[in-house]
Scaffold this motif. Sequence first.
Motif, short mmCIF file in Angstrom:
data_model
loop_
_atom_site.label_atom_id
_atom_site.label_comp_id
_atom_site.label_asym_id
_atom_site.label_seq_id
_atom_site.Cartn_x
_atom_site.Cartn_y
_atom_site.Cartn_z
N ALA A 1 0.82 -1.22 0.00
CA ALA A 1 0.00 0.00 0.00
C ALA A 1 0.86 1.26 0.00
CB ALA A 1 -0.93 0.00 1.21
N GLN A 2 2.16 1.13 0.29
CA GLN A 2 3.05 2.29 0.32
C GLN A 2 3.81 2.51 -0.99
OE1 GLN A 2 5.60 1.71 3.74
NE2 GLN A 2 3.95 2.11 5.21
N ALA A 3 3.57 1.68 -1.98
CA ALA A 3 4.28 1.80 -3.26
C ALA A 3 3.97 3.15 -3.92
CB ALA A 3 3.90 0.66 -4.18
N LYS A 4 4.96 3.68 -4.63
CA LYS A 4 4.82 4.99 -5.29
C LYS A 4 5.12 4.84 -6.79
CE LYS A 4 4.47 6.50 -1.08
NZ LYS A 4 3.11 6.66 -0.51
N ALA A 5 4.49 5.71 -7.58
CA ALA A 5 4.72 5.70 -9.02
C ALA A 5 6.00 6.46 -9.35
CB ALA A 5 3.54 6.32 -9.75
N SER A 6 6.55 6.17 -10.54
CA SER A 6 7.75 6.90 -10.96
C SER A 6 7.97 6.75 -12.46
CB SER A 6 8.99 6.40 -10.21
OG SER A 6 9.12 5.00 -10.33
N PHE A 7 8.52 7.81 -13.08
CA PHE A 7 9.08 7.74 -14.42
C PHE A 7 10.57 7.49 -14.26
CE2 PHE A 7 5.35 10.32 -15.68
CZ PHE A 7 4.94 9.61 -16.81
N LEU A 8 11.11 6.54 -15.00
CA LEU A 8 12.53 6.24 -14.97
C LEU A 8 13.07 6.26 -16.39
CD1 LEU A 8 12.18 3.34 -12.41
CD2 LEU A 8 13.40 5.46 -11.98
N GLY A 9 14.19 6.93 -16.57
CA GLY A 9 14.81 7.00 -17.89
C GLY A 9 14.57 8.30 -18.63
N LEU B 1 13.30 -5.13 -18.13
CA LEU B 1 13.75 -3.87 -17.53
C LEU B 1 12.74 -3.38 -16.50
CD1 LEU B 1 15.79 -1.53 -17.49
CD2 LEU B 1 14.53 -0.51 -19.42
N TYR B 2 11.46 -3.45 -16.86
CA TYR B 2 10.39 -3.04 -15.95
C TYR B 2 10.46 -3.82 -14.64
CZ TYR B 2 5.64 -2.45 -14.13
OH TYR B 2 4.56 -2.19 -13.32
N GLN B 3 10.61 -5.14 -14.74
CA GLN B 3 10.67 -5.98 -13.55
C GLN B 3 11.87 -5.62 -12.68
OE1 GLN B 3 7.83 -7.47 -12.83
NE2 GLN B 3 8.40 -9.61 -12.98
N SER B 4 13.02 -5.41 -13.32
CA SER B 4 14.23 -5.08 -12.59
C SER B 4 14.10 -3.74 -11.87
CB SER B 4 15.42 -5.04 -13.55
OG SER B 4 16.60 -4.63 -12.89
N LEU B 5 13.55 -2.74 -12.57
CA LEU B 5 13.38 -1.43 -11.96
C LEU B 5 12.36 -1.48 -10.82
CD1 LEU B 5 13.34 0.77 -15.18
CD2 LEU B 5 15.14 0.69 -13.45
N SER B 6 11.29 -2.25 -11.02
CA SER B 6 10.28 -2.38 -9.98
C SER B 6 10.86 -3.02 -8.73
CB SER B 6 9.09 -3.19 -10.49
OG SER B 6 8.09 -3.31 -9.51
N ASP B 7 11.66 -4.07 -8.92
CA ASP B 7 12.29 -4.74 -7.78
C ASP B 7 13.23 -3.79 -7.03
OD1 ASP B 7 10.97 -7.05 -8.45
OD2 ASP B 7 12.69 -8.00 -9.43
N THR B 8 14.00 -2.99 -7.80
CA THR B 8 14.94 -2.06 -7.18
C THR B 8 14.22 -0.97 -6.39
OG1 THR B 8 16.56 -2.42 -8.95
CG2 THR B 8 16.80 -0.42 -7.64
N MET B 9 13.17 -0.43 -6.97
CA MET B 9 12.44 0.66 -6.32
C MET B 9 11.67 0.19 -5.09
SD MET B 9 13.06 3.56 -7.63
CE MET B 9 11.74 4.46 -6.82
#
Length: 512
Positions: A356-364, A484-492
């Motif tokens: 519930a604490q996840a946040k949106a982001s533009f990356l790149g 790439l999406y999965q990797s960035l999501s895991d990192t964030m």
Amino acid sequence: MRNYAIGIDIGTTSTKVVLFDEKGAAVAHHSKNYPLLSEEAGAAEQKPDEIYEAVNESLRETVRKSGDLAERIGFISFSTAMHSLIAVDAEGKPLTNSITWADIRSEPYVAAYKSDYGGDAVELYKRTGVPQHPMTPLFKLQWLKNERPDIFKKAEKFVGIKDYILFRWFNEWKTDHASAAATGLWNLRTKTWDEEALKLADVTPEKLPDLQPTTYYWENLSDILAKKSGLDSSVKVVIGATDGPLSNLGVGAISPGDVAVTIGTSGAIRTTSTSPILDTEGRSFCYPLTENHWVSGGPVNNGGIAFQWIHDLLQKEDESVAYEKLSKDAEQIQPGAEGLVFLPYLTGERAPLWDAQAKASFLGLTLRHNQNHMVRAVLEGAILNLFSVYSLIKSQVGKSEVKIFATGGFTNSSLWKQILADVFQTKVSIPEHTESSCLGAVLLGRFAIGETKKLEEAPVETKQYEEIIPNPDYKNVYKDLFQLYQSLSDTMQTQYKALHDFQNKHKKESGE
């Protein structure tokens, strides 16, 4: 001959009632909206009696619009939004509003449970088929006990919105297996209330409605219902199921391996199987449709709401901006949006993160990117998120060929439909009718009362589908983009709590 039937879908923002003929064609309908109340942070409630009146009005108006066909109505069958919770007193009067799936005030109790119980959390999921999240009544009950102790002690029962409406009609507390499953308190193996879950919620079976299969029905209308609806008292009432599984049935995604994708404000992806399908890490749900039909998948918070957000943001700069224009302009941008990735967690996230604490982001982002790139990235992000949910259950579906059926407001965007087909690299079928949960309720009803011997044989008008064909040239682009999406999501994911805490801290300091 009584071969017409009514489907009632109690949704989060409105109730829809549709009259169908024997072939599944809609011939009359009515709907009524009601507000979602948020009187404190994290709250998302509705007034049970407003919804009760909306159901009565929509049913009565649909019967009125049906004219002479009303004499041919054989039964009513129900669909309902999941995860609602209402505390009621000994007379069945609400002590609380209906606390909806969108209410996240129980989030601290979910976090504490996961922290304290560790491996037990996975075992609870394996028994109930429901990921731990503030949406579930299991944790809403913990919140209610601790934050509203007087109400918790006074409550005679804890029920869902459909249970409440049926009680007002029949003076009986009953709930179907699909609605019970969505509470997080139901054991999918024993088909009874789960003892350990009940202990966590500090309730006994007596505090909950009596359990019934989704095919249970009342032989006749009650006097109250006959009066309010204008129907003959001999009409049957089928208890029905929940909106997600019934939507699968309504669009035709009922065979093993069939996939239904729905994107409205939020979204979901679901597949059907003959036995429960569970994720080893507890990231997907599994709910019954009947004892031999199970629907697995995941709900996402961020579907059309992400497109609405980017639209509203850009419209502040240019009032002429319309959804159609944004979608059309974004078609100029190549798949992958030149490496701009959008993680669409604007309102936290259910599947696949359950955070519930996840946040949106533009990356790149670079100087090359403009608003068209951003719009395309938003549309792609929503689909990639759904594909990540599908990836959790794909290996367990057991079929190499997949059929995708799609519904929801996103189908108004030709670009968004094409992105879905291209990411999944599968033909997408979009049925011309839109009230899939109402139709699913009626098809289940025909099976329940014995008009059909198998659910798959329920009579349906030959469906007309719009078919979206994937572009094979984009297969590798989206394969790479998804990784790439999965990797960035895991990192964030490791940073969401820190972002959440920072935002809350400085909201308080600024007096918001």
